[in-house]
Enzyme design. Structure first.
Site, PDB file in Angstrom:
ATOM      1  CB  THR A 118      14.030 -34.543 -13.264  1.00  0.00           C
ATOM      2  OG1 THR A 118      15.133 -33.787 -13.793  1.00  0.00           O
ATOM      3  CG2 THR A 118      13.004 -34.795 -14.356  1.00  0.00           C
ATOM      4  N   PRO A 119      15.223 -34.342 -10.491  1.00  0.00           N
ATOM      5  CG  PRO A 119      15.621 -36.216  -9.132  1.00  0.00           C
ATOM      6  CD  PRO A 119      14.805 -35.751 -10.313  1.00  0.00           C
ATOM      7  CB  ILE A 174      11.641 -32.245 -17.217  1.00  0.00           C
ATOM      8  CG1 ILE A 174      11.601 -32.185 -18.760  1.00  0.00           C
ATOM      9  CG2 ILE A 174      10.580 -33.198 -16.673  1.00  0.00           C
ATOM     10  CD1 ILE A 174      10.334 -31.624 -19.361  1.00  0.00           C
ATOM     11  CE  LYS A 214      21.414 -34.604 -22.932  1.00  0.00           C
ATOM     12  NZ  LYS A 214      20.936 -35.971 -22.769  1.00  0.00           N
ATOM     13  CB  ILE A 263      13.216 -38.390 -18.012  1.00  0.00           C
ATOM     14  CG1 ILE A 263      12.852 -36.902 -17.915  1.00  0.00           C
ATOM     15  CG2 ILE A 263      12.724 -38.995 -19.326  1.00  0.00           C
ATOM     16  CD1 ILE A 263      13.582 -35.994 -18.908  1.00  0.00           C
ATOM     17  CG  ASP A 312      29.927 -45.621 -15.858  1.00  0.00           C
ATOM     18  OD1 ASP A 312      29.516 -44.959 -16.843  1.00  0.00           O
ATOM     19  OD2 ASP A 312      30.889 -45.260 -15.167  1.00  0.00           O
ATOM     20  CE1 TYR A 327      22.418 -32.070 -20.539  1.00  0.00           C
ATOM     21  CE2 TYR A 327      21.301 -30.242 -21.627  1.00  0.00           C
ATOM     22  CZ  TYR A 327      21.255 -31.482 -20.997  1.00  0.00           C
ATOM     23  OH  TYR A 327      20.044 -32.124 -20.858  1.00  0.00           O
TER      24      TYR A 327
HETATM   25  P1  NAI Z   1      18.221 -37.145 -13.361  1.00  0.00           P
HETATM   26  O1  NAI Z   1      19.477 -36.553 -12.817  1.00  0.00           O
HETATM   27  O2  NAI Z   1      17.002 -37.146 -12.545  1.00  0.00           O
HETATM   28  O3  NAI Z   1      18.507 -38.653 -13.839  1.00  0.00           O
HETATM   29  C1  NAI Z   1      19.636 -38.979 -14.565  1.00  0.00           C
HETATM   30  C2  NAI Z   1      20.105 -40.370 -14.165  1.00  0.00           C
HETATM   31  O4  NAI Z   1      21.273 -40.693 -14.948  1.00  0.00           O
HETATM   32  C3  NAI Z   1      20.498 -40.467 -12.681  1.00  0.00           C
HETATM   33  O5  NAI Z   1      19.802 -41.514 -12.048  1.00  0.00           O
HETATM   34  C4  NAI Z   1      21.984 -40.735 -12.733  1.00  0.00           C
HETATM   35  O6  NAI Z   1      22.443 -41.602 -11.705  1.00  0.00           O
HETATM   36  C5  NAI Z   1      22.134 -41.396 -14.105  1.00  0.00           C
HETATM   37  N1  NAI Z   1      23.512 -41.330 -14.570  1.00  0.00           N
HETATM   38  C6  NAI Z   1      24.373 -40.289 -14.517  1.00  0.00           C
HETATM   39  N2  NAI Z   1      25.564 -40.657 -14.992  1.00  0.00           N
HETATM   40  C7  NAI Z   1      25.456 -41.955 -15.359  1.00  0.00           C
HETATM   41  C8  NAI Z   1      26.349 -42.903 -15.925  1.00  0.00           C
HETATM   42  N3  NAI Z   1      27.630 -42.603 -16.190  1.00  0.00           N
HETATM   43  N4  NAI Z   1      25.886 -44.148 -16.189  1.00  0.00           N
HETATM   44  C9  NAI Z   1      24.619 -44.472 -15.925  1.00  0.00           C
HETATM   45  N5  NAI Z   1      23.728 -43.643 -15.366  1.00  0.00           N
HETATM   46  C10 NAI Z   1      24.147 -42.383 -15.102  1.00  0.00           C
HETATM   47  O7  NAI Z   1      17.982 -36.391 -14.730  1.00  0.00           O
HETATM   48  P2  NAI Z   1      16.713 -36.366 -15.727  1.00  0.00           P
HETATM   49  O8  NAI Z   1      16.174 -35.016 -15.692  1.00  0.00           O
HETATM   50  O9  NAI Z   1      15.847 -37.524 -15.527  1.00  0.00           O
HETATM   51  O10 NAI Z   1      17.480 -36.524 -17.116  1.00  0.00           O
HETATM   52  C11 NAI Z   1      17.310 -37.668 -17.955  1.00  0.00           C
HETATM   53  C12 NAI Z   1      17.790 -37.298 -19.347  1.00  0.00           C
HETATM   54  O11 NAI Z   1      16.967 -36.258 -19.851  1.00  0.00           O
HETATM   55  C13 NAI Z   1      19.221 -36.772 -19.370  1.00  0.00           C
HETATM   56  O12 NAI Z   1      19.866 -37.278 -20.510  1.00  0.00           O
HETATM   57  C14 NAI Z   1      19.029 -35.277 -19.483  1.00  0.00           C
HETATM   58  O13 NAI Z   1      20.121 -34.650 -20.085  1.00  0.00           O
HETATM   59  C15 NAI Z   1      17.776 -35.197 -20.314  1.00  0.00           C
HETATM   60  N6  NAI Z   1      17.050 -33.956 -20.191  1.00  0.00           N
HETATM   61  C16 NAI Z   1      16.585 -33.532 -18.985  1.00  0.00           C
HETATM   62  C17 NAI Z   1      15.906 -32.335 -18.907  1.00  0.00           C
HETATM   63  C18 NAI Z   1      15.391 -31.801 -17.606  1.00  0.00           C
HETATM   64  O14 NAI Z   1      14.995 -30.631 -17.586  1.00  0.00           O
HETATM   65  N7  NAI Z   1      15.335 -32.579 -16.519  1.00  0.00           N
HETATM   66  C19 NAI Z   1      15.674 -31.490 -20.086  1.00  0.00           C
HETATM   67  C20 NAI Z   1      16.180 -32.054 -21.317  1.00  0.00           C
HETATM   68  C21 NAI Z   1      16.845 -33.235 -21.345  1.00  0.00           C
END
Ligand code: NAI
Length: 265
Positions: free
Chosen positions: A199-200, A197, A166, A25, A70, A162
């Site tokens: 995503t990875p 979504i 959230k 995202i 971080d 989680y």
């Molecule tokens: P993703 O795993 O593709 O991307 C998350 C990013 O956060 C990664 O690049 C990772 O390196 C980074 N990250 C992790 N720990 C970190 C830290 N300590 N400091 C800085 N960066 C850090 O995940 P996605 O799906 O893009 O998720 C983005 C946000 O959306 C998250 O907050 C997730 O909880 C939320 N979300 C995602 C959903 C989904 O289905 N993919 C649904 C609802 C919410």
């Protein structure tokens, strides 16, 4: 025309900082912001992916840089916010997208596991919001968009940490929005609540499942959304873009659900 992106400079002249920008995202939002004219600072803990994304954006004529952040580290927050101010003289938009979504049963969870989830998802959002409001409050103001989840509104088995993190992001955003408004800071704070979504983060979940059960789990997950599919990162990016833009000038302390109907049941 369905699905076509209309790039009309909705963020022209604005400066944005995104966390978790190397993936999912965050990445989709960074690209969308740049297309709409924003200068974009990308941060994550994935320098190689960050550098590749900056190269892609620069080649397309956008102004962007990457810096490691971080989100649990207050000093790194200061360094990144300083780097943005140094380069572009201001900060208009912060998107807190960094997050982790690991599953663990309530009775199997260590305190370390719990704290790690809270530190990244909740504390990271607090630290970023604090650093950004401090920078935005004396200028033209700004917009902070915190990525929560449908699981910040409804619960789910094996995801207590989680869901707690959230849910905390959701109410933190509302309280921060009220405080900013009442103190005259001109900073809007809103939360976004995606359904599942593609995503990875979600794909990793499938990777952990035995091959013959994977299809059934994918079908089950899709069917938990009345629209019968998972969402796309660009569909979340479009909501974040709206909240970041001046079109949302009267929007603060609100929650935006984009979930294919997941919460409607
Ligand atoms: P993703 O795993 O593709 O991307 C998350 C990013 O956060 C990664 O690049 C990772 O390196 C980074 N990250 C992790 N720990 C970190 C830290 N300590 N400091 C800085 N960066 C850090 O995940 P996605 O799906 O893009 O998720 C983005 C946000 O959306 C998250 O907050 C997730 O909880 C939320 N979300 C995602 C959903 C989904 O289905 N993919 C649904 C609802 C919410």
């Amino acid at each position: 025309m369905a699905g076509a992106q209309q790039n009309t400079g909705r963020l022209q002249g604005k400066v944005a900082l995104l966390t978790g920008a190397a993936s999912g995202i965050g990445k989709a939002t960074a690209l969308r912001f740049a297309e709409e004219g924003a200068k974009v600072a990308l941060s994550d803990i994935e320098p190689e992916k960050g550098a590749a994304l900056v190269a892609e954006m620069t080649a397309a004529g956008h102004d962007a840089f990457y810096q490691d952040l971080d989100v649990t580290n207050p000093q790194e927050w200061q360094q990144v916010v300083d780097a943005v101010s140094h380069r572009w003289g201001k900060l208009d938009i912060l998107v807190n997208s960094a997050g982790i979504g690991r599953a663990k049963g309530l009775l199997d969870m260590t305190y370390d596991f719990w704290q790690n989830t809270m530190r990244i998802n909740m504390d990271g959002t607090f630290l970023g919001t604090q650093a950004a409001v401090d920078r935005m409050k004396d200028g033209d103001g700004g917009s902070i968009i915190n990525i929560s989840s449908v699981l910040g509104i409804s619960g789910m088995t094996n995801l207590t940490a989680y869901c707690a993190s959230k849910g905390a992001v959701r109410l933190f955003s509302k309280a921060a929005a009220i405080e900013c408004a009442e103190k005259g800071y001109k900073v809007r704070v809103n939360s976004v609540h995606p359904g599942y979504i593609e995503t990875p983060m979600v794909m990793r979940r499938f990777d952990k499942i035995a091959t013959n059960d994977r299809e059934a789990e994918e079908t089950r997950l899709k069917q938990s959304h009345p629209l019968g599919r998972l969402g796309k990162a660009t569909e979340i990016a479009d909501m974040i873009l709206y909240l970041a833009s001046d079109e949302a000038a009267f929007v603060t302390g609100a929650e935006f659900v984009i979930d294919g109907g997941y919460l409607a049941r």
